[in-house]
Design an enzyme around this catalytic site. Structure first.
Site, short mmCIF file in Angstrom:
data_model
loop_
_atom_site.label_atom_id
_atom_site.label_comp_id
_atom_site.label_asym_id
_atom_site.label_seq_id
_atom_site.Cartn_x
_atom_site.Cartn_y
_atom_site.Cartn_z
N LEU A 1 13.25 -2.63 3.97
CA LEU A 1 13.26 -3.68 2.93
C LEU A 1 13.17 -5.10 3.52
CD1 LEU A 1 15.84 -2.21 0.35
CD2 LEU A 1 13.35 -1.91 0.45
N GLY B 1 9.43 -5.12 2.14
CA GLY B 1 9.23 -4.26 0.96
C GLY B 1 10.30 -4.52 -0.09
N GLY C 1 -9.98 -17.95 13.32
CA GLY C 1 -10.01 -16.50 13.54
C GLY C 1 -10.68 -15.70 12.44
N ARG D 1 -10.57 -21.31 8.34
CA ARG D 1 -9.29 -20.83 8.87
C ARG D 1 -9.58 -20.18 10.22
NH1 ARG D 1 -6.06 -16.41 5.26
NH2 ARG D 1 -7.76 -15.08 5.97
N PHE E 1 -10.15 -2.16 4.98
CA PHE E 1 -10.79 -3.48 4.88
C PHE E 1 -9.88 -4.31 3.96
CE2 PHE E 1 -14.58 -3.49 7.56
CZ PHE E 1 -14.32 -2.29 8.20
N ASN E 2 -10.37 -5.00 2.94
CA ASN E 2 -9.46 -5.90 2.19
C ASN E 2 -8.80 -5.18 1.02
OD1 ASN E 2 -11.21 -7.69 3.84
ND2 ASN E 2 -9.94 -9.25 2.89
N ILE F 1 0.85 -1.20 0.00
CA ILE F 1 0.00 0.00 0.00
C ILE F 1 0.89 1.25 0.00
CG2 ILE F 1 -1.94 1.18 1.13
CD1 ILE F 1 -2.68 -1.58 2.33
N LEU G 1 -6.31 -13.67 -0.51
CA LEU G 1 -7.15 -14.43 -1.43
C LEU G 1 -6.88 -14.14 -2.91
CD1 LEU G 1 -9.51 -16.42 -1.79
CD2 LEU G 1 -11.06 -14.45 -1.70
N TYR H 1 -2.08 -9.07 15.50
CA TYR H 1 -1.87 -7.98 14.52
C TYR H 1 -2.87 -6.85 14.79
CZ TYR H 1 -2.62 -5.54 10.13
OH TYR H 1 -2.81 -4.57 9.18
N1 UDP Z 1 -9.45 -17.21 1.84
C1 UDP Z 1 -9.71 -18.45 1.24
N2 UDP Z 1 -8.67 -19.12 0.68
C2 UDP Z 1 -7.39 -18.65 0.68
C3 UDP Z 1 -7.14 -17.38 1.27
C4 UDP Z 1 -8.20 -16.68 1.84
O1 UDP Z 1 -10.85 -18.91 1.24
O2 UDP Z 1 -6.50 -19.34 0.17
C5 UDP Z 1 -10.58 -16.46 2.42
C6 UDP Z 1 -10.39 -16.09 3.88
O3 UDP Z 1 -10.90 -17.12 4.70
C7 UDP Z 1 -11.21 -14.80 3.98
C8 UDP Z 1 -11.10 -14.18 2.58
O4 UDP Z 1 -10.66 -15.23 1.73
O5 UDP Z 1 -12.56 -15.10 4.20
C9 UDP Z 1 -10.09 -13.06 2.51
O6 UDP Z 1 -8.88 -13.50 3.11
P1 UDP Z 1 -7.55 -12.65 3.06
O7 UDP Z 1 -6.47 -13.45 3.75
O8 UDP Z 1 -7.30 -12.23 1.65
O9 UDP Z 1 -7.89 -11.33 3.88
P2 UDP Z 1 -8.45 -11.14 5.39
O10 UDP Z 1 -9.94 -11.00 5.25
O11 UDP Z 1 -8.03 -12.30 6.20
O12 UDP Z 1 -7.81 -9.86 5.80
#
Ligand code: UDP
Length: 333
Positions: free
Chosen positions: A34, A37, A285, A283, A170-171, A13, A191, A142
Site C-alpha cells: 500500500l 496502491g 528522455g 521532457r 506500452f502506454n 494494472i 498524459l 526504471y
Molecule cells: N505528455 C505531455 N504532457 C503531459 C504528460 C505527458 O505532453 O503532461 C506526453 C509525453 O511527453 C509522452 C506522452 O505524453 O510523449 C505520454 O506520456 P506518459 O507520461 O503518459 O507515458 P510515457 O510514454 O512516458 O510512458
C-alpha cells in the site's frame, strides 16, 4: 482450486488484473504494501495480505498458508522521473524485492511467474514497430531495473525449475468499465489522467511536452493500450505457463500510434470540454515514437485486445476520473 498470487494487486494494472481473474472464476490472493496502491482497489473477493515482498519471512508465511498455482508480479516502483532522481529506491524495491520473491518461490516449489516489464526496456527504438528481439538500451533507471528483473528471471529459470513470462507494456491507460477502479497515481505524471484533470477543474490547461518532434504534428507518438486488455494478457500468460509453455517475453500494445495532440482532441470529443493546451519544451528522455508489434502475443498467447479505440479508452478513463476526481481518497467503493 489453487490460487493465483498477485503481488501489487492494489495498484493500477494489478487491481484490474485481480478483477479480471475473479471475473474469470479464479481464486486470488493479493499482496500489496500500500505504498502506492490503494486498499479500496482490491477486489472484495480476493484474500488480501498487507506486506512487503522484500520481507522474506512474510512471503514464506503466505506461501505456507495459501495453495498457490503461480505468481503475477506487479509490485514495483514505476515512475520514470523519480527513478532518475532516486535510482537506489528503484534498485531496492524492484530488484531486491524480486530477488527475495524468487528465493521464496524456489524454496516453496512455486515455479510459474508472469510479471510487468515495460517498453522502457528498449530505450530509443532503432525501428518501428518494436519487436521483442530488438536491442534493449534503457534510457532511464526504471527501464534498467525492469530489464535487470527480466535477466534475473532468466538466470533463475536456467538454474531452477521455474518458468516466467515478461510482459512489456506500452502506454497503459483507461479504467474498468464498471467504474469502480481506475488509474490513481500521486503525483500523476501520465498524459490521459492529466488531460482529464482539466474538465475535472483540477488544472487549467494541459502541457504538451515538445511540438518539434519528427512526427505528423510535431508531438510524441505512443501506443495506448487499455488496462483491461493488459489484464487479459496476464491471464493468458499464466494459462500458457500452466500448459507447459517455456519462458518468454511479449510486447503488449495496440500496434497503432497516436500523437499527444490526437489524444487531447479525442478527450475534447469525449468530455465535451475545450481542454486548453500549451506547447512547452520537450521532457527529458522522451523518445519521439514508441509503437509495439504485439504479433507474438497474438500468435502465441492468442491475445486479442478488445478495447482498442482511443475513444473507448478515454471514455472508460473519463467515467472513472469524473466520479473519482481525487482518486481513491475520501471515497469508499
Ligand atoms: N505528455 C505531455 N504532457 C503531459 C504528460 C505527458 O505532453 O503532461 C506526453 C509525453 O511527453 C509522452 C506522452 O505524453 O510523449 C505520454 O506520456 P506518459 O507520461 O503518459 O507515458 P510515457 O510514454 O512516458 O510512458
Amino acid at each position: 482450486m489453487k490460487s493465483i498470487l498477485v503481488l501489487g494487486g492494489a495498484g493500477y494494472i494489478g487491481s484490474h488484473t485481480v478483477y479480471a481473474l475473479i471475473e474469470a472464476g479464479k481464486k486470488v490472493v493479493v499482496i500489496d504494501n500500500l505504498e502506492t496502491g490503494f486498499k479500496q482497489a482490491v477486489h472484495p473477493d480476493a484474500t488480501f495480505y498487507e506486506g512487503d515482498i522484500r520481507n522474506r519471512s512474510f512471503l514464506d508465511e503466505v506461501f505456507e498458508r495459501e495453495e498457490i498455482e503461480g505468481v503475477i508480479h506487479f509490485a514495483a516502483n514505476s515512475q520514470v522521473g523519480e527513478s532518475m532522481t532516486n535510482p537506489l529506491k528503484y534498485y531496492n524495491n524492484n530488484l531486491c524485492g524480486t530477488e527475495v520473491l524468487l528465493e521464496s518461490m524456489v524454496a516453496h516449489g512455486i515455479n510459474k511467474i508472469v510479471f510487468s516489464s515495460t517498453a522502457a526496456t528498449y530505450g530509443e527504438p532503432e525501428s518501428i514497430p518494436i519487436l521483442e528481439s530488438d536491442p534493449t538500451h534503457p534510457t532511464n533507471c526504471y527501464g534498467e531495473t525492469k530489464l535487470s528483473m527480466e535477466k534475473m528471471m532468466h538466470w533463475t529459470s536456467v538454474a531452477h525449475d521455474l518458468r516466467y513470462v515478461a510482459l512489456r507494456y506500452f502506454n497503459a491507460c483507461g479504467a474498468h468499465p464498471n467504474g469502480k477502479i481506475g488509474e490513481a497515481h500521486n503525483p500523476e505524471t501520465h498524459l490521459i489522467p492529466l488531460i482529464l484533470q482539466v474538465p475535472n477543474e483540477k488544472r487549467g490547461h494541459i502541457s504538451i511536452f515538445g511540438g518539434d518532434y519528427d512526427t505528423k504534428d510535431g508531438t510524441c507518438v505512443r501506443d495506448y493500450i487499455h488496462v483491461n486488455d493488459l489484464a487479459q494478457a496476464h491471464i493468458l500468460a499464466m494459462e500458457y505457463l500452466v500448459n507447459g509453455g517455456e519462458s518468454n517475453t511479449f510486447n503488449l500494445g495496440n500496434g497503432v500510434g497516436f500523437t499527444v495532440k490526437e489524444v487531447i482532441e479525442t478527450a475534447r470529443k469525449v468530455t465535451g470540454h475545450p481542454i486548453p493546451a500549451k506547447v512547452e519544451p520537450r521532457r527529458a528522455g522522451d523518445p519521439s515514437t514508441l509503437i509495439a508489434s504485439s504479433d507474438k502475443a497474438k500468435e502465441v498467447l492468442k491475445w486479442k485486445p478488445q478495447m482498442d479505440s482511443l475513444e473507448t479508452i478515454i471514455e472508460t478513463a473519463w467515467k472513472w476520473h469524473k466520479n473519482h476526481p481525487d482518486g481513491y481518497d475520501n471515497r469508499t467503493m
